[in-house]
Design a protein around this motif. Structure first.
Motif, mmCIF file in Angstrom:
data_model
loop_
_atom_site.group_PDB
_atom_site.id
_atom_site.type_symbol
_atom_site.label_atom_id
_atom_site.label_comp_id
_atom_site.label_asym_id
_atom_site.label_seq_id
_atom_site.Cartn_x
_atom_site.Cartn_y
_atom_site.Cartn_z
ATOM 1 N N THR A 124 0.825 -1.213 0.000
ATOM 2 C CA THR A 124 0.000 0.000 0.000
ATOM 3 C C THR A 124 0.860 1.265 0.000
ATOM 4 O OG1 THR A 124 -0.170 -0.143 2.422
ATOM 5 C CG2 THR A 124 -1.944 -1.130 1.133
ATOM 6 N N HIS A 127 2.175 1.655 -3.523
ATOM 7 C CA HIS A 127 1.147 1.941 -4.537
ATOM 8 C C HIS A 127 0.539 3.329 -4.352
ATOM 9 C CE1 HIS A 127 -2.051 1.050 -7.431
ATOM 10 N NE2 HIS A 127 -2.899 1.561 -6.551
ATOM 11 N N TYR A 132 -0.068 9.551 2.065
ATOM 12 C CA TYR A 132 -0.273 8.257 2.728
ATOM 13 C C TYR A 132 1.032 7.471 2.809
ATOM 14 C CZ TYR A 132 -1.791 3.449 3.519
ATOM 15 O OH TYR A 132 -1.927 2.191 4.026
ATOM 16 N N HIS A 205 -7.327 0.205 -8.122
ATOM 17 C CA HIS A 205 -6.219 -0.004 -7.190
ATOM 18 C C HIS A 205 -6.179 -1.446 -6.695
ATOM 19 C CE1 HIS A 205 -5.413 4.256 -7.162
ATOM 20 N NE2 HIS A 205 -6.656 4.541 -6.779
ATOM 21 N N MET A 209 -3.019 -4.054 -7.346
ATOM 22 C CA MET A 209 -2.242 -4.566 -6.212
ATOM 23 C C MET A 209 -2.365 -6.074 -6.065
ATOM 24 S SD MET A 209 -2.559 -1.682 -3.191
ATOM 25 C CE MET A 209 -4.347 -1.612 -3.223
#
Length: 306
Positions: A124, A127, A132, A205, A209
């Motif tokens: 995460t 990506h 974040y 997303h 992933m």
């Protein structure tokens, strides 16, 4: 005159995928068995795993009882007790065999938890770039600079003493290294052209992933798991030696703690200290050898010797 030939039935995508996976596994094993150190580590782990599975058959419940111990306190190794007895008269060989189950269980579960957290954070963070990813990696850096053992001791002290507390304390404090490795691999994967094509075709997303990034980082995760297991076993032994483990279960670290409390160091009862210490060292070394070999096979640029 016309002749007809039977056309070969079409191969389904699922069958083709499984065929490729079988070929990949066979190729991996051919390369793995070319490393003597990895084969030695795998043989040791197979023997220890069989011992752990057969422990209930090899060790009776009476051998672990304090009140019905078969021998006298701190007896030296003999024909009846090959590794001697502990302070209660129990066979150290029986305790060592039974402790294999606990130490391996804690190592495997803690490593799985640690690698799962690290993989999730790493993918995460790699990506979702921007604020974040920056916040997640700063948190990861904080965990990296903090001593892992100190954090594990703090958690084990606050929570109740149990096997699951030990697993949780190890798992939530050893994930940062995995997270940084997976994030670096994620950034490398997402820079490839087919990721851009997937985005252009409407891939979200979650699709990118799970279908593109995760399969490419799994070899790294597999190698990292074997290395984390050895760290988890050593950490469990340390926590048990410090008296922070579950006192109702038998583990290798717990045996060292019992030996310290019984004064085995000052009294020269080496048979109380040596077997669990050597067992911990051998298992950690075996997992490390397997992990390094897997890394070499999956990434030949590492150049680890055979």
């Amino acid at each position: 005159m016309t002749t007809t030939t039977d056309a070969a039935p079409p191969v389904s995508p699922r069958a083709l995928t499984w065929t490729r996976r079988r070929h990949a596994v066979a190729r991996f094993w051919r390369q793995y068995r070319g490393h003597r150190a990895g084969l030695a580590g795998l043989a040791v782990l197979a023997l220890i795993a069989l011992t752990a599975l057969a422990a209930p058959l090899l060790v009776g419940a009476g051998s672990l009882s304090v009140t019905a111990a078969p021998g006298g306190p701190l007896e030296a190794p003999s024909a009846e007790f090959p590794l001697g007895t502990d302070q209660f008269g129990r066979s150290l060989l029986a305790l060592l065999v039974w402790g294999t189950r606990v130490s391996l269980t804690v190592g495997l579960l803690a490593a799985f938890l640690s690698v799962a957290i690290g993989t999730l954070v790493g993918i995460t963070a790699g990506h979702f770039k921007g604020w974040y990813g920056n916040i997640i990696m700063r948190i990861t850096d904080w965990f990296l600079v903090m001593p892992t053992l100190v954090l594990a001791i703090a958690l084990a002290t606050v929570l109740s003493r149990s096997l699951w507390t030990t697993v949780l304390a190890i798992g939530v404090t050893t994930w940062p290294t995995t997270a940084r490795l997976v994030r670096a691999q994620t950034l490398s994967v997402e820079s490839r052209p087919y990721i851009e094509r997937s985005k252009a075709l409407g891939g979200g997303h979650g699709h990118i992933m799970s279908r593109h990034v995760l399969p490419n980082v799994m070899p790294l995760v597999l190698a990292q798991t074997t290395l984390v297991i050895s760290t988890a076993i050593l950490t469990e032994a340390t926590l048990a030696f410090l008296g922070l483990g579950d006192p109702t279960i038998v583990s290798w670290g717990g045996l060292l703690q019992d030996a310290r409390e019984a004064g085995a160091v000052s009294s020269g009862n080496w048979w109380y200290l040596a077997p669990p210490g050597l067992a911990i060292a051998v298992v950690a070394l075996a997992f490390t050898l397997c992990g390094r070999t897997i890394e070499t096979v999956l990434n030949p640029k590492l150049g680890v010797s055979r």
